[in-house]
Scaffold this motif. Structure first.
Motif, PDB file in Angstrom:
ATOM      1  N   ALA A  14       0.821  -1.209   0.000  1.00 15.49           N
ATOM      2  CA  ALA A  14       0.000   0.000   0.000  1.00 15.49           C
ATOM      3  C   ALA A  14       0.855   1.260   0.000  1.00 15.49           C
ATOM      4  N   ALA A  15       1.953   1.254   0.736  1.00 22.79           N
ATOM      5  CA  ALA A  15       2.816   2.439   0.790  1.00 22.79           C
ATOM      6  C   ALA A  15       3.423   2.735  -0.577  1.00 22.79           C
ATOM      7  N   GLN A  16       3.889   1.694  -1.261  1.00 19.45           N
ATOM      8  CA  GLN A  16       4.455   1.884  -2.599  1.00 19.45           C
ATOM      9  C   GLN A  16       3.364   2.323  -3.573  1.00 19.45           C
ATOM     10  N   ILE A  38      -3.048  -5.083  -4.015  1.00 19.99           N
ATOM     11  CA  ILE A  38      -2.465  -4.129  -3.074  1.00 19.99           C
ATOM     12  C   ILE A  38      -2.432  -4.781  -1.701  1.00 19.99           C
ATOM     13  N   LEU A  39      -1.235  -4.852  -1.146  1.00 15.75           N
ATOM     14  CA  LEU A  39      -1.033  -5.521   0.136  1.00 15.75           C
ATOM     15  C   LEU A  39      -0.990  -4.520   1.279  1.00 15.75           C
ATOM     16  N   LYS A  40      -1.608  -4.870   2.370  1.00 18.48           N
ATOM     17  CA  LYS A  40      -1.540  -4.099   3.610  1.00 18.48           C
ATOM     18  C   LYS A  40      -1.165  -5.079   4.698  1.00 18.48           C
ATOM     19  N   ASP A  41      -0.066  -4.827   5.370  1.00 19.55           N
ATOM     20  CA  ASP A  41       0.454  -5.755   6.385  1.00 19.55           C
ATOM     21  C   ASP A  41       0.675  -7.147   5.800  1.00 19.55           C
ATOM     22  N   PRO A  44      -3.429  -9.411   1.187  1.00 17.70           N
ATOM     23  CA  PRO A  44      -4.179  -8.739   0.125  1.00 17.70           C
ATOM     24  C   PRO A  44      -5.291  -7.871   0.721  1.00 17.70           C
ATOM     25  N   ALA A  45      -5.344  -6.601   0.315  1.00 16.13           N
ATOM     26  CA  ALA A  45      -6.355  -5.676   0.835  1.00 16.13           C
ATOM     27  C   ALA A  45      -7.287  -5.176  -0.269  1.00 16.13           C
ATOM     28  N   ALA A  46      -6.770  -5.072  -1.484  1.00 14.18           N
ATOM     29  CA  ALA A  46      -7.571  -4.558  -2.598  1.00 14.18           C
ATOM     30  C   ALA A  46      -6.938  -5.007  -3.903  1.00 14.18           C
TER      31      ALA A  46
END
Length: 93
Positions: A14-16, A38-41, A44-46
């Motif tokens: 997510a940051a990238q 899109i990965l968060k921690d 997969p988040a989105a």
């Protein structure tokens, strides 16, 4: 024709994603990649996909729902109470 990118190439944290959104959006809309997860921690988040790919998924889902409904209705079809195509055409004239 080259093979589609593998999963590792289609994931971004997510940051990238926040830093490189324009570039990542261009990758998807140009067809360089089919989608970006899109990965968060590290989970997969989105998923980012192009509008045409999204519309194709929606169309396929609607087709599958329609097919499922037709199959359900065929299982309970009562041929004694079913009008023929010819009868319906005559009725609608």
């Amino acid at each position: 024709m080259s093979a589609p990118p593998g999963r590792a190439e289609q994931a971004v944290c997510a940051a990238q994603m926040a830093q490189d959104f324009s570039a990542k959006l261009k990758e998807v809309t140009s067809g360089d990649v089919t989608h970006l997860v899109i990965l968060k921690d590290n989970e997969p988040a989105a998923v980012l996909i192009g509008a045409s790919a999204y519309q194709a998924l929606q169309d396929e889902l609607n087709d599958l729902r329609t097919d499922h409904l037709a199959i359900e209705r065929l299982l309970t079809l009562d041929e004694q109470n079913t009008a023929s195509l010819e009868d319906m055409e005559a009725h609608l004239r």
